[in-house]
Design an enzyme around this catalytic site. Structure first.
Site, PDB file in Angstrom:
ATOM      1  N   GLU A  91     -34.765-104.953  30.874  1.00  0.00           N
ATOM      2  CA  GLU A  91     -34.808-106.407  31.037  1.00  0.00           C
ATOM      3  C   GLU A  91     -34.151-106.835  32.340  1.00  0.00           C
ATOM      4  O   GLU A  91     -33.194-106.213  32.800  1.00  0.00           O
ATOM      5  CB  GLU A  91     -34.059-107.098  29.895  1.00  0.00           C
ATOM      6  CG  GLU A  91     -34.702-106.942  28.548  1.00  0.00           C
ATOM      7  CD  GLU A  91     -33.874-107.605  27.455  1.00  0.00           C
ATOM      8  OE1 GLU A  91     -32.869-108.276  27.781  1.00  0.00           O
ATOM      9  OE2 GLU A  91     -34.223-107.444  26.279  1.00  0.00           O
ATOM     10  N   CYS A 340     -28.687-110.435  26.007  1.00  0.00           N
ATOM     11  CA  CYS A 340     -29.038-109.192  26.700  1.00  0.00           C
ATOM     12  C   CYS A 340     -29.527-108.144  25.699  1.00  0.00           C
ATOM     13  O   CYS A 340     -28.844-107.819  24.736  1.00  0.00           O
ATOM     14  CB  CYS A 340     -27.807-108.689  27.447  1.00  0.00           C
ATOM     15  SG  CYS A 340     -28.100-107.213  28.403  1.00  0.00           S
TER      16      CYS A 340
END
Length: 359
Positions: A91, A340
């Protein structure tokens, strides 16, 4: 699998080209094509001979990442899911700030630190990213800006994505040198922040590097008992060892350290714990800063919830009364998979379900 040319610093690229019979200026031309013109293939480098383009193609790829998913928030935050050449997923997040455009990069596939509130650690570390794969994240976000043709640029970088940066120290340092190079992206060192969960020996190494890059420490608890329960890393690097390294860093660099503190309701957000935090940072008050972070809930960690607003404000007030420099961090991307590791975890789950459904 060919490495990305982004994995080379400018000096390394020059040395590589000279070893292959090229003049130094040829490497400078390639560097300009990569980081100023930001081409996506070697064939676009029109002042490089076809023979040398062939050598480049045989030796490297340009950007090794493939875009899988993009989520854009109402506040302008963009979350990217990229696929690596081996099929693994990472990511990257673009955050639009009043001071510029900040990108949060990932440094590892998965994470072994084992923080009990974090989505990143739901999948154990599978491998380190090489420096080219880290740099490629910046380059793809910058391409997004270039395609918009509005003169925007990545101005700030935070190394706070999936993984522990100091557990991938060599590749992270190479990445920092590439993006900071004045002849390339020229992202100022003081606009770059590296965050660690507290690998004390690596904080000392970082202090000795002589770079002007900012350091942040994920603290999240004001005492060893609680920190060891919610952050496994504290068992190896308890607060005494961690703060000794932080004091060394401050003495060596005269640079401020930011403490990240995620507010977990009725876990680490009491008045007593606020006073403990103030006492813990007392000796480095002039060169430290506390960032109070609203928690993004993770379904797999349902034992935690976001601190109530009144608890956050009471905690903040105690810190301020003790002279602690602190702020409650502005939230970004609350309407997308903001925490996250969340987007990666969800996508991997969907991929597994698709495979199961086809059997």
């Amino acid at each position: 699998m060919k490495p990305s040319i982004y994995s080379l610093t400018r000096d390394e690229l020059i040395a590589w080209a000279v070893e292959r019979g090229q003049k130094q200026f040829r490497a400078t031309q390639i560097w300009d094509w990569l980081y100023k013109k930001r081409v996506q293939s070697f064939e676009e480098m029109t002042n490089i001979s076809k023979d040398f383009v062939s050598i480049l193609n045989d030796s490297f790829c340009v950007n090794p990442l493939k875009q899988r998913v993009v989520q854009e928030s109402a506040d302008g935050t963009v979350k990217y899911l990229f696929e690596l050449p081996d099929g693994m997923l990472i990511e990257t997040v673009l955050m639009r700030q009043h001071y510029g455009h900040s990108v949060c990069v990932t440094t590892q596939v998965g994470c072994n630190i084992g923080c009990t509130f974090c989505a990143s650690g739901l999948i154990k570390k599978q491998r380190d990213l090489n420096s080219g794969e880290i740099t490629a994240q910046i380059m793809l976000v910058q391409k997004y800006f270039d395609d918009r043709k509005q003169g925007e640029r990545v101005s700030h970088v935070v190394v706070m994505g999936i993984g522990e940066p100091f557990d991938n120290y060599k590749n992270v340092m190479c990445f920092l040198r590439v993006i900071n190079d004045d002849n390339g992206l020229a992202i100022g060192a003081r606009h770059i922040t590296v965050s660690t969960s507290g690998l004390a020996h690596k904080i000392r190494d970082f202090a000795n590097e002589g770079v002007q890059v900012n350091l942040a420490v994920s603290l999240h608890a004001p005492n060893n008992d609680l920190r060891s329960r919610i952050m496994r890393v504290n068992r190896s690097f308890p607060l005494e060892k961690l703060f000794s390294a932080i004091e060394y860093y401050i003495e060596k660099t005269n640079r401020r350290v930011t403490f990240e503190y995620i507010m977990l309701n009725e876990v680490n957000d009491s008045i007593k714990q606020a006073q403990e935090l103030a006492d813990l940072t007392k000796t480095i008050r002039k060169l430290s800063y506390v960032n109070l972070i609203p928690y993004n809930p993770v379904s797999e960690h349902d034992q935690y919830s976001r601190s109530l607003k009144e608890r956050v404000l009471a905690f903040y007030d105690v810190l301020k009364k003790n002279g602690v420099n602190c702020v409650v961090r502005q939230e970004h991307g609350t309407d997308i998979d903001a925490a996250c590791g969340q987007l990666r975890s969800k996508t991997m789950k969907k991929d597994r379900e698709k495979v199961t459904a086809t059997k």
